[in-house]
Scaffold this active site. Structure first.
Site, PDB file in Angstrom:
ATOM      1  N   LYS A 112       0.822  -1.220   0.000  1.00  0.00           N
ATOM      2  CA  LYS A 112       0.000   0.000   0.000  1.00  0.00           C
ATOM      3  C   LYS A 112       0.861   1.278   0.000  1.00  0.00           C
ATOM      4  CE  LYS A 112      -4.074  -2.099   2.183  1.00  0.00           C
ATOM      5  NZ  LYS A 112      -5.020  -2.024   3.337  1.00  0.00           N
TER       6      LYS A 112
ATOM      7  N   TYR B 273     -12.618  -1.588  -3.439  1.00  0.00           N
ATOM      8  CA  TYR B 273     -13.144  -1.669  -2.073  1.00  0.00           C
ATOM      9  C   TYR B 273     -14.663  -1.525  -2.021  1.00  0.00           C
ATOM     10  CZ  TYR B 273      -8.566  -1.815   0.220  1.00  0.00           C
ATOM     11  OH  TYR B 273      -7.326  -2.198   0.678  1.00  0.00           O
TER      12      TYR B 273
ATOM     13  N   PHE C 288     -15.403   4.454   7.042  1.00  0.00           N
ATOM     14  CA  PHE C 288     -14.013   4.702   6.657  1.00  0.00           C
ATOM     15  C   PHE C 288     -13.783   4.641   5.153  1.00  0.00           C
ATOM     16  CE2 PHE C 288     -14.260   0.143   7.884  1.00  0.00           C
ATOM     17  CZ  PHE C 288     -13.848  -0.450   6.707  1.00  0.00           C
TER      18      PHE C 288
ATOM     19  N   ARG D 102      -2.218 -14.036   4.427  1.00  0.00           N
ATOM     20  CA  ARG D 102      -2.901 -13.340   5.534  1.00  0.00           C
ATOM     21  C   ARG D 102      -2.100 -13.512   6.829  1.00  0.00           C
ATOM     22  NH1 ARG D 102      -7.520 -10.010   4.381  1.00  0.00           N
ATOM     23  NH2 ARG D 102      -7.513  -9.924   6.640  1.00  0.00           N
TER      24      ARG D 102
ATOM     25  N   THR E  45      -5.651  -6.850  10.667  1.00  0.00           N
ATOM     26  CA  THR E  45      -5.910  -5.571   9.994  1.00  0.00           C
ATOM     27  C   THR E  45      -5.327  -4.386  10.773  1.00  0.00           C
ATOM     28  OG1 THR E  45      -7.973  -6.520   9.171  1.00  0.00           O
ATOM     29  CG2 THR E  45      -7.750  -4.116   9.032  1.00  0.00           C
TER      30      THR E  45
ATOM     31  N   ARG F 112       2.256  -6.310   9.182  1.00  0.00           N
ATOM     32  CA  ARG F 112       1.496  -5.163   9.698  1.00  0.00           C
ATOM     33  C   ARG F 112       1.990  -4.721  11.070  1.00  0.00           C
ATOM     34  NH1 ARG F 112      -4.446  -6.997   7.386  1.00  0.00           N
ATOM     35  NH2 ARG F 112      -4.520  -5.570   5.619  1.00  0.00           N
TER      36      ARG F 112
ATOM     37  N   ASN G 124      -2.048   0.286   6.815  1.00  0.00           N
ATOM     38  CA  ASN G 124      -1.561  -0.971   7.382  1.00  0.00           C
ATOM     39  C   ASN G 124      -0.659  -1.763   6.426  1.00  0.00           C
ATOM     40  OD1 ASN G 124      -3.529  -1.822   5.657  1.00  0.00           O
ATOM     41  ND2 ASN G 124      -4.867  -2.710   7.214  1.00  0.00           N
TER      42      ASN G 124
ATOM     43  N   HIS H 117      -2.212  -5.362   1.541  1.00  0.00           N
ATOM     44  CA  HIS H 117      -3.545  -5.968   1.341  1.00  0.00           C
ATOM     45  C   HIS H 117      -3.361  -7.427   0.995  1.00  0.00           C
ATOM     46  CE1 HIS H 117      -7.568  -6.811  -0.236  1.00  0.00           C
ATOM     47  NE2 HIS H 117      -6.939  -7.445  -1.202  1.00  0.00           N
TER      48      HIS H 117
ATOM     49  N   GLU I 120      -9.985 -10.163  -7.545  1.00  0.00           N
ATOM     50  CA  GLU I 120      -8.962  -9.124  -7.387  1.00  0.00           C
ATOM     51  C   GLU I 120      -7.813  -9.321  -8.375  1.00  0.00           C
ATOM     52  OE1 GLU I 120      -9.990  -8.376  -2.653  1.00  0.00           O
ATOM     53  OE2 GLU I 120      -8.064  -9.262  -3.189  1.00  0.00           O
TER      54      GLU I 120
END
Ligand code: DAT
Ligand code: MG
Length: 138
Positions: free
Chosen positions: A9, A49, A57, A85, A91, A102, A112, A115, A126
């Site tokens: 990100k 998203y 948010f 993950r 998150t 993270r 964070n 993704h 995705e």
């Protein structure tokens, strides 16, 4: 074999953490089978998203995701979705396990660092949103 979708990100790219994050992927059992550095448009971020569009948010998330370049990638391996993950951690970096990306690199619940897809259907969607089949190594 499974594939998942990853993003480094904007906060992480901006702080020069792309290499550190890719190093962790390469040290894991996951293989990078496609990768590109891009600037998301507003439309890209909103579509990506879409599942969160009713959340408070959402606007901030889209502002942030378009605030600078990102690195998008396809990762492949056994149980790639859950493995990625696990490498990323929770998150919210404050709640993430020690040694996760993270925890080590995230700033807050929004910024964070990375993704990762959460299920086979979202991974497929995705990946297809960002990569043509011929851009992914077989
Ligand atoms: P994840 O990225 O772990 O799959 P998610 O799908 O629930 O988490 O949310 C997507 C992104 O939205 C997340 O990476 C950061 C942002 N986000 C989630 N919850 C948030 C919150 N409470 N405040 C601000 N941003 C949030
Ligand atoms: Mg998610």
């Amino acid at each position: 074999m499974e594939r998942t979708f990853a993003i480094v990100k904007p906060d992480a790219v901006r702080r020069g953490l792309t290499g550190d994050i890719l190093k962790r992927i390469e040290a894991s059992e996951l293989t990078i089978v496609a990768m590109r550095k891009i600037q998301l448009s507003r439309a890209d971020a909103e579509k990506f998203y879409d599942v969160h569009k009713a959340r408070p948010f959402f606007k901030g998330l889209c502002d942030y995701m378009t605030s600078g370049p990102v690195v998008v990638a396809v990762l492949q391996g056994e149980d790639a979705i859950s493995k990625w993950r696990q490498l990323m951690g929770a998150t919210d970096p404050k709640k993430a396990d020690a040694g996760t990306i993270r925890k080590d690199f995230g700033i807050d619940v929004e910024q964070n660092a990375t993704h990762g897809s959460d299920a086979p259907e979202t991974a497929a969607q995705e990946i297809a949103f960002f990569f043509a089949a011929r851009e992914i190594l077989s």
